[in-house]
Motif scaffolding. Structure first.
Motif, PDB file in Angstrom:
ATOM      1  N   LEU A  11       0.828  -1.203   0.000  1.00 44.63           N
ATOM      2  CA  LEU A  11       0.000   0.000   0.000  1.00 44.63           C
ATOM      3  C   LEU A  11       0.864   1.255   0.000  1.00 44.63           C
ATOM      4  N   THR A  12       1.924   1.263   0.803  1.00 45.87           N
ATOM      5  CA  THR A  12       2.827   2.409   0.847  1.00 45.87           C
ATOM      6  C   THR A  12       3.446   2.657  -0.521  1.00 45.87           C
ATOM      7  N   ALA A  13       3.837   1.589  -1.195  1.00 49.03           N
ATOM      8  CA  ALA A  13       4.420   1.735  -2.532  1.00 49.03           C
ATOM      9  C   ALA A  13       3.416   2.356  -3.504  1.00 49.03           C
ATOM     10  N   LYS A  14       2.168   1.931  -3.418  1.00 46.70           N
ATOM     11  CA  LYS A  14       1.139   2.466  -4.326  1.00 46.70           C
ATOM     12  C   LYS A  14       0.815   3.934  -4.034  1.00 46.70           C
ATOM     13  N   LEU A  15       1.099   4.371  -2.818  1.00 42.95           N
ATOM     14  CA  LEU A  15       0.813   5.759  -2.439  1.00 42.95           C
ATOM     15  C   LEU A  15       1.937   6.727  -2.814  1.00 42.95           C
ATOM     16  N   LYS A  16       2.964   6.245  -3.504  1.00 47.12           N
ATOM     17  CA  LYS A  16       4.093   7.115  -3.826  1.00 47.12           C
ATOM     18  C   LYS A  16       3.681   8.425  -4.512  1.00 47.12           C
ATOM     19  N   PRO A  17       2.759   8.417  -5.492  1.00 49.37           N
ATOM     20  CA  PRO A  17       2.357   9.701  -6.083  1.00 49.37           C
ATOM     21  C   PRO A  17       1.763  10.672  -5.066  1.00 49.37           C
ATOM     22  N   GLU A  18       1.003  10.149  -4.100  1.00 42.44           N
ATOM     23  CA  GLU A  18       0.435  11.006  -3.057  1.00 42.44           C
ATOM     24  C   GLU A  18       1.525  11.544  -2.138  1.00 42.44           C
ATOM     25  N   PHE A  19       2.476  10.696  -1.784  1.00 38.06           N
ATOM     26  CA  PHE A  19       3.597  11.156  -0.966  1.00 38.06           C
ATOM     27  C   PHE A  19       4.420  12.202  -1.718  1.00 38.06           C
ATOM     28  N   ASP A  20       4.696  11.942  -2.984  1.00 42.48           N
ATOM     29  CA  ASP A  20       5.490  12.892  -3.780  1.00 42.48           C
ATOM     30  C   ASP A  20       4.819  14.260  -3.831  1.00 42.48           C
ATOM     31  N   ARG A  21       3.513  14.262  -3.987  1.00 46.66           N
ATOM     32  CA  ARG A  21       2.767  15.519  -4.085  1.00 46.66           C
ATOM     33  C   ARG A  21       2.880  16.344  -2.808  1.00 46.66           C
ATOM     34  N   ARG A  22       3.132  15.672  -1.702  1.00 50.56           N
ATOM     35  CA  ARG A  22       3.244  16.332  -0.402  1.00 50.56           C
ATOM     36  C   ARG A  22       4.694  16.495   0.054  1.00 50.56           C
ATOM     37  N   ASN A  23       5.656  16.186  -0.815  1.00 51.89           N
ATOM     38  CA  ASN A  23       7.079  16.240  -0.467  1.00 51.89           C
ATOM     39  C   ASN A  23       7.396  15.318   0.713  1.00 51.89           C
ATOM     40  N   VAL A  24       6.903  14.083   0.621  1.00 52.40           N
ATOM     41  CA  VAL A  24       7.078  13.094   1.682  1.00 52.40           C
ATOM     42  C   VAL A  24       7.871  11.908   1.146  1.00 52.40           C
ATOM     43  N   LYS A  25       8.823  11.436   1.953  1.00 52.02           N
ATOM     44  CA  LYS A  25       9.539  10.194   1.660  1.00 52.02           C
ATOM     45  C   LYS A  25       9.128   9.139   2.685  1.00 52.02           C
ATOM     46  N   ALA A  26       8.943   7.910   2.224  1.00 52.43           N
ATOM     47  CA  ALA A  26       8.626   6.796   3.118  1.00 52.43           C
ATOM     48  C   ALA A  26       9.867   5.945   3.328  1.00 52.43           C
ATOM     49  N   ILE A  27       9.992   5.398   4.539  1.00 50.15           N
ATOM     50  CA  ILE A  27      11.091   4.480   4.846  1.00 50.15           C
ATOM     51  C   ILE A  27      10.604   3.497   5.909  1.00 50.15           C
ATOM     52  N   ALA A  28      10.811   2.222   5.670  1.00 51.56           N
ATOM     53  CA  ALA A  28      10.346   1.176   6.580  1.00 51.56           C
ATOM     54  C   ALA A  28      11.529   0.602   7.370  1.00 51.56           C
ATOM     55  N   LEU A  29      11.206  -0.237   8.352  1.00 55.27           N
ATOM     56  CA  LEU A  29      12.239  -0.838   9.204  1.00 55.27           C
ATOM     57  C   LEU A  29      11.746  -2.143   9.777  1.00 55.27           C
ATOM     58  N   SER A  30      12.645  -3.126   9.846  1.00 52.35           N
ATOM     59  CA  SER A  30      12.443  -4.273  10.725  1.00 52.35           C
ATOM     60  C   SER A  30      13.819  -4.769  11.167  1.00 52.35           C
ATOM     61  N   VAL A  31      13.832  -5.738  12.066  1.00 57.58           N
ATOM     62  CA  VAL A  31      15.096  -6.233  12.606  1.00 57.58           C
ATOM     63  C   VAL A  31      15.690  -7.338  11.727  1.00 57.58           C
ATOM     64  N   ASP A  32      15.134  -7.550  10.542  1.00 55.13           N
ATOM     65  CA  ASP A  32      15.692  -8.529   9.619  1.00 55.13           C
ATOM     66  C   ASP A  32      16.854  -7.927   8.828  1.00 55.13           C
ATOM     67  N   ALA A  33      17.606  -8.817   8.170  1.00 57.06           N
ATOM     68  CA  ALA A  33      18.794  -8.395   7.430  1.00 57.06           C
ATOM     69  C   ALA A  33      18.426  -7.774   6.087  1.00 57.06           C
ATOM     70  N   ALA A  34      19.347  -7.011   5.531  1.00 56.15           N
ATOM     71  CA  ALA A  34      19.115  -6.372   4.226  1.00 56.15           C
ATOM     72  C   ALA A  34      18.864  -7.412   3.141  1.00 56.15           C
ATOM     73  N   SER A  35      19.562  -8.547   3.203  1.00 54.77           N
ATOM     74  CA  SER A  35      19.353  -9.595   2.203  1.00 54.77           C
ATOM     75  C   SER A  35      17.928 -10.141   2.275  1.00 54.77           C
ATOM     76  N   SER A  36      17.392 -10.245   3.475  1.00 58.31           N
ATOM     77  CA  SER A  36      15.997 -10.681   3.650  1.00 58.31           C
ATOM     78  C   SER A  36      15.040  -9.641   3.072  1.00 58.31           C
ATOM     79  N   HIS A  37      15.321  -8.364   3.337  1.00 62.62           N
ATOM     80  CA  HIS A  37      14.474  -7.294   2.794  1.00 62.62           C
ATOM     81  C   HIS A  37      14.412  -7.372   1.270  1.00 62.62           C
ATOM     82  N   LYS A  38      15.566  -7.554   0.643  1.00 64.04           N
ATOM     83  CA  LYS A  38      15.621  -7.572  -0.825  1.00 64.04           C
ATOM     84  C   LYS A  38      14.804  -8.725  -1.392  1.00 64.04           C
ATOM     85  N   ALA A  39      14.899  -9.894  -0.742  1.00 69.11           N
ATOM     86  CA  ALA A  39      14.115 -11.046  -1.206  1.00 69.11           C
ATOM     87  C   ALA A  39      12.624 -10.804  -0.980  1.00 69.11           C
TER      88      ALA A  39
END
Length: 212
Positions: A51-79
């Motif tokens: 959902l956050t990815a689909k809202l990118k045009p709405e975030f862009d229009r408001r000068n907003v950047k999204a960033i997520a977090l979890s305690v998993d590794a970067a390799s897990s995130h990429k997969a």
């Protein structure tokens, strides 16, 4: 560490799905939505990040950047991003912080021991371009977030930063707004609110949204 509204958001450097990330440098002059999720490859989180990815045009229009977090590794995130994109039919155009050492989770108090001793809860922060914390919302692990509400609050924050107004309950773009009690001088009222206002009570004055 306990954060409160108006505090300076902690800066950090941490690995992520796009490589080493320095938070302040990455954020630049934008507003930021920083949100944590309990774990990769989990169903509720998958829908939220899609959902956050689909809202990118709405975030862009408001000068907003999204960033997520979890305690998993970067390799897990990429997969996991590959799964998100295929199941949610979108492109994940924002980074996911890999907080394996819980450094960022501790800075932002994202681990609540009575909910989980290791995984982050669904914490969400809106941070303005001055790096001040403007909104904090915490959801339980079993409940997906309402990102329409996040956009609504960002709209309200940006409006009230620009004009001397407050927003009533359930306010949305285009609705009337409230004149703060600090504004009493008739000349100032006429200058700031040229469209006039209605007063249900002396303390409750509604005026059309400025800039519309």
């Amino acid at each position: 560490m306990t954060l409160r509204l108006g505090d300076t958001a902690p800066d950090f450097e941490q690995d992520s799905s796009i490589g080493k990330l320095h938070f302040y440098e990455w954020a630049g002059e934008a507003w930021v939505v920083l949100f944590s999720h309990p774990a990769d490859f989990t169903p509720v989180c998958t829908t939220e990040l899609g959902l956050t990815a689909k809202l990118k045009p709405e975030f862009d229009r408001r000068n907003v950047k999204a960033i997520a977090l979890s305690v998993d590794a970067a390799s897990s995130h990429k997969a996991w991003i590959d799964d998100i994109e295929h199941t949610q039919h979108t492109v994940v155009g924002f980074p996911i912080i890999a907080d394996e050492d819980r450094k960022v989770s501790a800075l932002y108090d994202m681990i609540h021991p009575e909910a989980s001793a290791t995984a982050t809860v669904r914490a969400l922060f809106v941070i303005d371009p001055a790096k001040k914390v403007r909104l904090m919302i915490t959801y339980p692990m079993s409940t997906g977030r309402n990102f329409d509400e996040v956009l609504r609050v960002i709209d309200a924050l940006q409006l009230t930063d620009k004009y001397t107004v407050a927003t009533p309950g359930n306010w949305k773009q285009g609705d009337d707004v409230i004149i703060p009690l600090s504004v009493q001088d008739p000349q100032v009222l006429a200058q700031k609110y040229p469209k006039g206002f209605t007063a249900e009570r002396p303390y409750l004055r509604l005026t059309p949204q400025p800039g519309k």
